[in-house]
Enzyme design. Structure first.
Site: not given
Ligand code: NDP
Ligand code: 8X3
Length: 254
Positions: A141, A154
């Site tokens: 991220s 985070y």
């Molecule tokens: P979402 O919440 O849409 O997706 C998160 C996914 O992670 C879901 O499929 C969830 O599935 C899964 N997950 C969470 N906890 C667990 C667990 N304990 N075991 C297995 N699966 C798990 O968010 P994003 O798609 O945005 O996030 C995906 C990644 O991208 C994360 O690592 C996030 O930190 C990163 N990220 C996101 C950004 C953003 O702005 N959205 C920016 C930068 C990075 P379920 O609940 O079914 O288990």
């Molecule tokens: C998710 C992006 O800026 O909310 O990793 O941390 S931010």
């Protein structure tokens, strides 16, 4: 056509789901992993019907210390040689100064974003080493590059992903296994709804007045990273909305 296989954690939503769709659209078989079984089954049916690839689902909580072993056993039972592990499962919970932070929220982030990524990678790396090929892509991220107010734990977990990516690449160098990181800025997914514990209004506000990235934007980048020639590794790819210059600077037209 050579059929490749991607293991995708956090495939039930957002970036992971978009990656599953993108890779499947290019003929890859997919192993979908997350906790919500219904979401996985729904996505698996959609992908199979649309792209005709093989899709397997595994309900797994990556926070369990045995999750990696369970996954490795599942992969063995499928009798496949996976090409890619996409460590995408992750979350932010809460946004408050650390001095008033909720310890349980910290545990969830640390257990999922750091320990979960480690358990899964620890189990799949030997599979890659044994078969003589493989690629790990970690979703980091912008929060793993710059701190921001109230991001504290985070931010720390994503700095950990940044450091682990570099260190894993060194450890796997003798085995020819590639390790990469894709580090996005703001992507509109379920991320903020989870961060604000179901408060959809507040979550929507995060993306007010600018065009955030979509899961598909990240999937395109991940697909690129996974498909460079064998002698090329993208170590790190930071991808931001045009309207976001840093973790703390967003141009909003409001
Ligand atoms: P979402 O919440 O849409 O997706 C998160 C996914 O992670 C879901 O499929 C969830 O599935 C899964 N997950 C969470 N906890 C667990 C667990 N304990 N075991 C297995 N699966 C798990 O968010 P994003 O798609 O945005 O996030 C995906 C990644 O991208 C994360 O690592 C996030 O930190 C990163 N990220 C996101 C950004 C953003 O702005 N959205 C920016 C930068 C990075 P379920 O609940 O079914 O288990
Ligand atoms: C998710 C992006 O800026 O909310 O990793 O941390 S931010």
């Amino acid at each position: 056509m050579i059929c490749k296989t991607a293991i995708i954690t956090g495939a039930s939503s957002g970036i992971g789901k978009a990656c599953a769709q993108r890779f499947a659209s290019e003929g890859w078989n997919i192993v979908l992993i997350a906790r919500r079984e219904e979401k996985l089954e729904e996505l698996a049916s959609e992908i199979k019907a649309t792209f005709g690839v093989k899709v397997d689902c595994m309900v797994l909580d990556v926070r369990n210390s045995n999750s990696g072993n369970e996954l490795a056993q599942f992969i063995e039972s499928l009798n496949i040689e996976p090409d890619l592990l996409l460590n995408n499962a992750g979350l932010a919970v809460g946004l408050s100064p650390f001095q008033t932070g909720v310890v349980d929220d910290w545990e969830r982030m640390i257990d999922t974003n750091i320990k979960g990524l480690l358990y899964v990678s620890r189990a799949i790396a030997p599979v890659f080493i044994k078969q003589g090929f493989g690629h790990i892509i970690n979703i980091g991220s912008i929060a793993g590059k710059e701190a921001y107010p109230n991001g504290n734990v985070y931010v720390a977990t994503k700095y950990a992903v940044d450091g682990l990516t570099k260190s894993m690449r060194m450890d796997l160098l003798p085995h020819g296994i590639r390790v990469s990181q894709v580090a996005p800025g703001a992507v509109e997914t379920e991320f903020s709804i989870v961060r604000f514990k179901g408060d959809e209004e507040r979550a929507k506000g995060v993306y007010n007045g600018f065009v955030p990235l979509t899961g598909k934007d990240i999937a395109d980048a991940v697909f690129y990273v996974a498909n460079t020639p064998k002698h090329v590794n993208i170590n790190d790819l930071i991808i931001m909305p045009t309207a976001q210059a840093s973790a703390v600077q967003v141009k909003r037209d409001i």
